[in-house]
Design an enzyme around this catalytic site. Structure first.
Site, PDB file in Angstrom:
ATOM      1  N   LYS A  23       0.854  -1.026   0.182  1.00 15.23           N
ATOM      2  CA  LYS A  23      -0.044   0.049   0.187  1.00 15.23           C
ATOM      3  C   LYS A  23       0.934   1.229   0.195  1.00 15.23           C
ATOM      4  CE  LYS A  23      -1.522   1.560   4.233  1.00 15.23           C
ATOM      5  NZ  LYS A  23      -1.501   2.947   4.552  1.00 15.23           N
ATOM      6  N   ASN A  24       1.956   1.253   0.703  1.00 18.28           N
ATOM      7  CA  ASN A  24       2.778   2.475   1.016  1.00 18.28           C
ATOM      8  C   ASN A  24       3.664   2.874  -0.136  1.00 18.28           C
ATOM      9  OD1 ASN A  24       1.191   3.097   3.288  1.00 18.28           O
ATOM     10  ND2 ASN A  24       2.757   2.222   4.546  1.00 18.28           N
ATOM     11  N   ARG A  94      -3.699  10.032   4.433  1.00 15.62           N
ATOM     12  CA  ARG A  94      -2.489  11.151   4.460  1.00 15.62           C
ATOM     13  C   ARG A  94      -1.779  11.104   3.099  1.00 15.62           C
ATOM     14  NH1 ARG A  94       0.222  13.288   8.003  1.00 15.62           N
ATOM     15  NH2 ARG A  94       2.380  13.354   8.007  1.00 15.62           N
ATOM     16  N   CYS A 118      -4.129   8.060   9.748  1.00 13.63           N
ATOM     17  CA  CYS A 118      -4.421   7.319  11.068  1.00 13.63           C
ATOM     18  C   CYS A 118      -4.020   8.257  12.145  1.00 13.63           C
ATOM     19  CB  CYS A 118      -3.420   6.232  10.955  1.00 13.63           C
ATOM     20  SG  CYS A 118      -3.926   4.799  10.125  1.00 13.63           S
ATOM     21  N   ARG A 123       1.666  13.811  13.300  1.00 13.45           N
ATOM     22  CA  ARG A 123       1.758  13.833  11.801  1.00 13.45           C
ATOM     23  C   ARG A 123       2.055  15.000  11.180  1.00 13.45           C
ATOM     24  NH1 ARG A 123      -0.744   8.837  10.595  1.00 13.45           N
ATOM     25  NH2 ARG A 123       0.825   8.712   9.032  1.00 13.45           N
ATOM     26  N   PRO A 124       3.079  16.013  11.650  1.00 12.95           N
ATOM     27  CA  PRO A 124       3.539  17.117  10.990  1.00 12.95           C
ATOM     28  C   PRO A 124       4.029  16.909   9.344  1.00 12.95           C
ATOM     29  CG  PRO A 124       5.282  16.107  12.446  1.00 12.95           C
ATOM     30  CD  PRO A 124       4.358  15.445  12.593  1.00 12.95           C
ATOM     31  N   ILE A 125       4.183  17.992   8.696  1.00 14.92           N
ATOM     32  CA  ILE A 125       4.782  18.023   7.449  1.00 14.92           C
ATOM     33  C   ILE A 125       5.778  18.932   7.266  1.00 14.92           C
ATOM     34  CG2 ILE A 125       2.724  17.045   6.389  1.00 14.92           C
ATOM     35  CD1 ILE A 125       2.113  19.638   5.221  1.00 14.92           C
ATOM     36  N   ASP A 126       6.558  19.280   8.345  1.00 13.12           N
ATOM     37  CA  ASP A 126       7.508  20.214   8.228  1.00 13.12           C
ATOM     38  C   ASP A 126       8.655  20.026   7.615  1.00 13.12           C
ATOM     39  OD1 ASP A 126       7.612  18.579  10.659  1.00 13.12           O
ATOM     40  OD2 ASP A 126       9.780  19.543  10.814  1.00 13.12           O
ATOM     41  N   GLN A 127       8.945  18.758   7.376  1.00 14.36           N
ATOM     42  CA  GLN A 127      10.150  18.159   6.705  1.00 14.36           C
ATOM     43  C   GLN A 127       9.697  18.198   5.153  1.00 14.36           C
ATOM     44  OE1 GLN A 127      13.366  17.649   8.171  1.00 14.36           O
ATOM     45  NE2 GLN A 127      12.237  18.701   9.689  1.00 14.36           N
ATOM     46  N   ASP A 306       4.906  -0.040  11.944  1.00 11.68           N
ATOM     47  CA  ASP A 306       3.452  -0.387  11.418  1.00 11.68           C
ATOM     48  C   ASP A 306       3.313  -1.924  12.068  1.00 11.68           C
ATOM     49  OD1 ASP A 306       3.580   1.309   8.370  1.00 11.68           O
ATOM     50  OD2 ASP A 306       3.189   1.961  10.546  1.00 11.68           O
ATOM     51  N   ARG A 398      -8.469   0.124   4.891  1.00 11.87           N
ATOM     52  CA  ARG A 398      -7.893   0.829   4.141  1.00 11.87           C
ATOM     53  C   ARG A 398      -6.334   0.262   3.630  1.00 11.87           C
ATOM     54  NH1 ARG A 398      -6.517   6.211   7.404  1.00 11.87           N
ATOM     55  NH2 ARG A 398      -4.909   6.258   5.656  1.00 11.87           N
TER      56      ARG A 398
HETATM   57  C1  EPZ Z   1       4.352   6.562   6.340  1.00 15.67           C
HETATM   58  O1  EPZ Z   1       3.649   7.689   7.201  1.00 15.67           O
HETATM   59  C2  EPZ Z   1       3.295   5.664   6.403  1.00 15.67           C
HETATM   60  N1  EPZ Z   1       2.216   6.007   5.737  1.00 15.67           N
HETATM   61  C3  EPZ Z   1       3.009   4.698   7.943  1.00 15.67           C
HETATM   62  O2  EPZ Z   1       2.149   3.822   7.763  1.00 15.67           O
HETATM   63  C4  EPZ Z   1       4.278   4.590   8.749  1.00 15.67           C
HETATM   64  O3  EPZ Z   1       3.999   4.542  10.049  1.00 15.67           O
HETATM   65  C5  EPZ Z   1       5.295   5.589   8.398  1.00 15.67           C
HETATM   66  O4  EPZ Z   1       5.450   6.162   7.198  1.00 15.67           O
HETATM   67  C6  EPZ Z   1       6.508   5.121   9.194  1.00 15.67           C
HETATM   68  O5  EPZ Z   1       7.010   4.088   8.617  1.00 15.67           O
HETATM   69  C7  EPZ Z   1       2.263   5.862   4.268  1.00 15.67           C
HETATM   70  O6  EPZ Z   1       3.302   5.606   3.803  1.00 15.67           O
HETATM   71  C8  EPZ Z   1       0.997   6.344   3.499  1.00 15.67           C
HETATM   72  P1  EPZ Z   1       7.086   9.373   8.698  1.00 15.67           P
HETATM   73  P2  EPZ Z   1       4.525   9.259   7.397  1.00 15.67           P
HETATM   74  O7  EPZ Z   1       6.943  10.677   8.108  1.00 15.67           O
HETATM   75  O8  EPZ Z   1       5.271   9.218   6.003  1.00 15.67           O
HETATM   76  C9  EPZ Z   1       7.865  12.715  11.870  1.00 15.67           C
HETATM   77  C10 EPZ Z   1       0.345   2.519   7.816  1.00 15.67           C
HETATM   78  O9  EPZ Z   1      -0.060   1.908   8.901  1.00 15.67           O
HETATM   79  N2  EPZ Z   1       7.635  13.601  11.073  1.00 15.67           N
HETATM   80  O10 EPZ Z   1       7.824   8.517   8.295  1.00 15.67           O
HETATM   81  O11 EPZ Z   1       3.633  10.200   7.784  1.00 15.67           O
HETATM   82  C11 EPZ Z   1       6.540  12.080  12.394  1.00 15.67           C
HETATM   83  O12 EPZ Z   1       5.776  12.675  13.330  1.00 15.67           O
HETATM   84  C12 EPZ Z   1       0.604   3.867   8.217  1.00 15.67           C
HETATM   85  O13 EPZ Z   1       0.343   2.288   6.648  1.00 15.67           O
HETATM   86  C13 EPZ Z   1       8.175  14.983  11.370  1.00 15.67           C
HETATM   87  O14 EPZ Z   1       8.629  15.137  12.246  1.00 15.67           O
HETATM   88  O15 EPZ Z   1       5.510   8.683   8.239  1.00 15.67           O
HETATM   89  C14 EPZ Z   1       7.064  10.582  12.765  1.00 15.67           C
HETATM   90  O16 EPZ Z   1       7.392  10.835  14.329  1.00 15.67           O
HETATM   91  C15 EPZ Z   1       0.491   4.424   9.420  1.00 15.67           C
HETATM   92  N3  EPZ Z   1       7.970  15.756  10.321  1.00 15.67           N
HETATM   93  C16 EPZ Z   1       8.149  10.393  12.035  1.00 15.67           C
HETATM   94  O17 EPZ Z   1       8.701  11.570  11.618  1.00 15.67           O
HETATM   95  C17 EPZ Z   1       7.451  15.794   9.005  1.00 15.67           C
HETATM   96  O18 EPZ Z   1       7.609  16.611   7.955  1.00 15.67           O
HETATM   97  C18 EPZ Z   1       8.062   9.322  11.017  1.00 15.67           C
HETATM   98  O19 EPZ Z   1       6.902   9.691  10.214  1.00 15.67           O
HETATM   99  C19 EPZ Z   1       7.322  14.227   8.598  1.00 15.67           C
HETATM  100  C20 EPZ Z   1       7.226  13.353   9.772  1.00 15.67           C
END
Ligand code: EPZ
Length: 433
Positions: A23-24, A94, A118, A123-127, A306, A398
């Site tokens: 999925k991802n 997301r 979820c 779930r920030p998007i600052d990066q 996950d 989902r």
């Molecule tokens: C992806 O989410 C997956 N979703 C998630 O899977 C998965 O849990 C996650 O990666 C980690 O592997 C999809 O691919 C659609 P991250 P994502 O950005 O991209 C922090 C599922 O069950 N962060 O790797 O949102 C964040 O808060 C879902 O399939 C920032 O600080 O995860 C977290 O602590 C649930 N700033 C860490 O990074 C940012 O701009 C990892 O998040 C982005 C993230």
């Protein structure tokens, strides 16, 4: 229609199950596909609602979409005229934010509703924004929408503050057509990130180093059409591995890449499972009660976040005291309250779960709080004595293709019924006894 799973537990899961596409990976690849002005065919898509929502959203903004079967779609992004993605569904998933990177990268202009997803943390998007701005985009957030525009996108050296799957994929999308070289450091190394990079390279992008700490991109003029098949879903595979362990079963999980499952396989072997690896399948056998261990979730190749709800559930049935530390998300233990209704004894202290294993769960009525926790509650129901109900299964659907069908094919007594349908429940219970 609100549906729920009704489950009669206590039977080992035995047999073979085939894993669907990841999925991802699919979500990043679907978004990336609109960056070509030619048809792109994607195979081995998982038949799950997140994929359906994203494909229908790119169709809504003008892409030509043709499903050749439920796992194969051809997308042509050349007809996209509307660069604003704002609809109710897209707020729920997301991965809507990958359209930001794709349309910014291709058209230098995009507006997308703020992403949902979820409820497992802030779930920030600052990066993501840091990466877009480093390439020369102006990003603003107002009225629940994210806007990104750029005169020009020029390659840059970007160091991410955290290893983020979403930000790595999104900035890769924005950089593949930028002028010059982009170096991305401290990137996510998950197999689905590598799959999106391989997909982009099959469209003519020039990306090197995906799967390592540093990704190097040389911008190209344009991307062309391609045919691509998505990798198997390592989290779906891991979920069935733990279902085998929790029900003292014996399952051959087919169509997997064993290397992607190493963290889960190693942990299951450590607590007493018999794990047999083959070229594209893994067999999990658990006959005796399993023992305790410590788990800490980490970015790949560490133990996947996950898979945390699933391993926590398994350890709640294992002998002794286990500790699970969730180091990726700040609120991913909500399901523990549901497990307590089945007799689990788990104490949450900050981002750590201290688990005193019990001999058995008793069936209970529960609600899935999110996708992976929902799958974990189903596993708990299959392992429990008696009957369980799991509601809010739209979360589970989902990310798990035909979850109940696949579990039934392994001998699981599970059925999807309209929530609170007493007659249907009675029929299931009479048949199941
Ligand atoms: C992806 O989410 C997956 N979703 C998630 O899977 C998965 O849990 C996650 O990666 C980690 O592997 C999809 O691919 C659609 P991250 P994502 O950005 O991209 C922090 C599922 O069950 N962060 O790797 O949102 C964040 O808060 C879902 O399939 C920032 O600080 O995860 C977290 O602590 C649930 N700033 C860490 O990074 C940012 O701009 C990892 O998040 C982005 C993230």
């Amino acid at each position: 229609m609100n549906n729920e799973y009704i489950i009669k537990g206590g039977r080992p899961l035995v047999g073979e199950v085939s894993i669907s596409g990841a999925k991802n990976a699919a979500l990043g690849i679907i978004a990336a596909s609109i960056m070509a002005d030619e048809p792109v065919t994607i195979e081995n898509l998982p038949c799950v609602s997140d994929v359906e929502v994203l494909v229908s959203t790119i169709e809504e903004i003008g892409a030509k979409v043709n499903w050749t079967d439920s796992h194969t779609v051809t997308i042509n992004g050349s007809t996209i005229k509307n660069f604003c993605v704002e609809n109710d569904y897209i707020r729920k998933i997301r991965a809507s934010y990958y359209i930001l990177g794709a349309l910014l990268g291709k058209n230098h202009s995009v507006e997308v509703a703020f992403p949902g997803g979820c409820n497992i943390g802030s779930r920030p998007i600052d990066q993501h924004i840091k990466g877009f701005e480093a390439l020369g985009a102006k990003v603003s957030i107002a009225h629940g929408m994210i806007q990104a525009n750029a005169e020009d996108l020029v390659g840059n050296h970007i160091y991410f503050d955290v290893s983020s799957v979403g930000a790595t994929i999104n900035v890769m999308l924005a950089a593949v057509l930028a002028k010059g070289k982009t170096i991305m450091e401290n990137v996510a190394k998950e197999p689905h990130v590598v799959d999106v990079a391989n997909f982009l390279n099959s469209m003519g992008a020039n990306i090197k180093g995906a799967g390592t700490d540093v990704i190097r991109i040389n911008g190209v003029e344009r991307l062309h059409g391609t045919d691509y098949s998505i990798i198997p879903d390592m989290i779906e595979a891991g979920t069935y591995m733990i279902a085998a362990a929790a029900t003292k079963g014996d399952i051959l999980i087919k169509n997997v890449i064993p290397k992607h499952l190493e963290a889960v396989s190693a942990k299951l072997a450590e607590i007493g499972c018999d794990i047999q690896e083959f070229d594209d399948s893994v067999r999990v056998i658990a006959k005796a009660r399993l023992s305790h261990t410590h788990v800490k979730t980490l970015p790949y190749p560490g133990f996947p976040t996950d898979m945390q709800p699933q391993i926590t559930t398994l350890l709640a049935l294992s002998e002794g005291t286990s500790v699970v530390t969730e180091s990726v998300f700040e609120n991913r233990f909500k399901f523990v309250d549901e497990l307590a209704r089945m007799g689990a004894t788990i104490k949450i202290e900050g981002n750590t779960a201290i688990i005193d294993g019990v001999n058995k769960f008793s069936g209970a009525s529960m609600l899935a709080p999110d996708l992976r926790a929902g799958a974990a509650l189903v596993i708990a129901g299959l392992a429990a004595e008696g009957v369980s109900e799991v509601g809010s299964i739209e979360f589970i659907e989902r990310g798990y293709e035909t979850f109940d069908e696949k579990l039934r094919s392994l001998g699981g007594e599970i059925k999807k019924i309209p929530a609170d349908d007493e007659d249907e429940m009675r029929r299931f219970l009479l048949k199941a006894v």
